[in-house]
Scaffold this active site. Sequence first.
Site, PDB file in Angstrom:
ATOM      1  CB  SER A   5      -0.898   0.032   1.234  1.00 13.90           C
ATOM      2  OG  SER A   5      -0.163   0.396   2.396  1.00 13.90           O
ATOM      3  CG  ASP A   6       1.419   5.853  -1.442  1.00 15.49           C
ATOM      4  OD1 ASP A   6       2.337   5.992  -0.597  1.00 15.49           O
ATOM      5  OD2 ASP A   6       1.267   6.621  -2.409  1.00 15.49           O
ATOM      6  CD1 TRP A   7       4.490   5.241   5.215  1.00 19.78           C
ATOM      7  CD2 TRP A   7       4.446   3.973   3.383  1.00 19.78           C
ATOM      8  NE1 TRP A   7       5.507   4.297   5.323  1.00 19.78           N
ATOM      9  CE2 TRP A   7       5.484   3.503   4.215  1.00 19.78           C
ATOM     10  CE3 TRP A   7       4.223   3.291   2.189  1.00 19.78           C
ATOM     11  CZ2 TRP A   7       6.311   2.422   3.889  1.00 19.78           C
ATOM     12  CZ3 TRP A   7       5.037   2.217   1.848  1.00 19.78           C
ATOM     13  CH2 TRP A   7       6.059   1.798   2.699  1.00 19.78           C
TER      14      TRP A   7
END
Length: 738
Positions: A265-267
């Site tokens: 995932s992106d943060w």
Amino acid sequence: MLKNVKTIVVLLLLSSFGVNAQDKVPVYLDDKKPMNERVEDALKRMTTEEKIAMIHAQSKFSSPGVKRLGIPENWMTDGPHGIRTEVKWDEWDQAGWTNDSCIAFPALTALSSTWNKELASLYGKSIGEEARFRNKNVLLGPGVNIYRSPLNGRNFEYMGEDPFLTSKMVVPYIKGVQSNGVAACVKHFALNNQETNRNSVNVVVDDRALYEIYLPAFKAAVQEGDVWAIMGAYNKYKGQQCCHNEYLLNDILRGEWGFKGVVVSDWGGVNDTKQAIHNGLDMEFGSWTNGLSWGTSNAYDNYYLAKPYSEMIRKGEVGTKELDEKVRRILRLSFLTTMDRNRPFGSFGTEEHALAGRKIAEEGIVLLQNNNNILPINLSKTKKIAVIGENAIKMMTVGGGSSSLKARYEITPLEGLKKRIGNQAEIVYARGYVGDPTSNYNGVVAKVSLEEKRPQAELTAEALKIAKDADIVLFIGGLNKSENQDDEGHDRKHLELPYGQDKLISELAKVNKNIVFVNISGNAVAMPWIKEVPGVVQGWFLGTEAGNALANVLVGDVNPSGKLSFTFPVKLADNGAHALGEFPGGDEVKYNEGIFVGYRWVDKNKIKPLFPFGHGLSYTTFAYGKVTADKKQINTGDKITFSVNVKNTGSREGSEVVQLYITDSKSSLPRPVKELKGFEKVALKAGEEKTVTFTIDKTALSFFDDKKHDWVAEPGDFEAIIGASSTDIKSKVGFSLK
């Protein structure tokens, strides 16, 4: 000897994990066993709690391994341009290490503008070595999102507007990184083409544009680059968050392309536990820890794929099938990286890496305009050089979001010019304007303070004074990495130069006609004064060796050979996303221009750009022969080869990027006037001539038919076009597909 040492180290590690050296080595630790056997053996030894722990973060940039089994933690690092400084375990602030200052490499817009696949490999290998030395096993990059609008604040991290160019440049980068036993993590999948409302905006795009423009580089990363990880995007597509998007991750990435790696995932990009379980996500990072707010401390167990997932399993609401699939992919990542005993040790902050960065910077710099041959600077006839502009002294390795770095050093343009020119000519400097006076960015302190108390009128007067009696004026301006410029989290507000630079440049042109504008940016800018300024250079964000690389090009030690990887429009209305009124949109953004992105839009609407895609000048000249084809007609299974002679007709060595475009004369669906389908960078000594060849098959003739959901190459007539840019066409040859 080295093999024996590694064997001893493995035996010591095994004993530390409770495995007796005389016992049989477990299958998962035996690197002679097939990957699938090792994965399954490790998986069956793990508890559900250990599996859950592996699929979410334990700190800002790490996730747990299984200490009991000797499976190491996974450590991620930004970014695509250099290895991020260490941060505190649970905070974004720097950890205060003294040995984490990296080499800053040029931004990816500069890399793509080299049009040099060998340099893409060198870039990947070098940054991969830096990541490996710092014991990171996943590099969060490169970025391959398409340049849709010149206002996207994150364009500088990507590789331009064309899917073919991006695809061909990203594959060697990935292979270079992964040769170090470090996973590249290509991002942001997919349709992350703006920063405004990036966490919530829903992208509406037709399937043709999705498959022809926005997905090819990701597909190449998977099928040609064998990338080991992919990062999801923040935005939505089909109303579903991209980090757990059933259509993108399950149907396309894994189903159509056969991706075997890890989806990260992106943060903060995870928003729903059920979707994260079922829709293809493997590792969750940077959620707002309690799922609601930013930065709650030490709450990793509250992540969507942590306690909420465990509770669903405990209650029988979901099984462990999806969990096992996620862990299988993470184990494969570990065996390819941290548990590969044969991977190299890497190196960090070396002169070799700095010189690699300089080489990439020099080849990426683009000479856009050179009227009256104002460049290169003739030092035998030049006594005084006026350098004007804040960007001549401003650090550009910091700021811009997650790609901000703590570089071992950074040579500014003014420093590079003074170092190269020495006492051959007098260099005088004036700031000219105040942009961002920040001199301390997250612990990185500028060598030159940017604080300025003088009013703009005084700065202008000083600049005009030194320009008036100079032999040449170098205006080093453009954008920076502050909010609403080239910056993650913010888009630009307009195409014009900020901080009153346009007005200042016009004023300078009135007192001295010998002006070179050096645009430090990752984006196109408007140039209303273009006819007043004979020289224009695109200088990008060039990293540690920026000033040295720029000076070498300006004085002619290096012959510029970069070509633009995106179109410079005269005005925003000349860009499809803005002409049709959908950037950045609101809660939803519609890609009304469809497949007509960049030069495709320019060609369709017969617009004259400020500078076209693929454009770049040289200090020498090149003559093209007539392109020929080895056959006039091909069947669907055949290949066809085009050849063209290119000669250096100037007096010095140089490199030219020869570009192949294909035109479909008649199609059942609307198609671009032409599309890039091949390029080669060829180095030629003065007077030397070489033959450049391109071989294509029906894939270069195909378009995506959204009704059939398939790629189609229709029989008919085509043209192969050879150009020095998308508008500088040299010759054409026709052929047909039976």
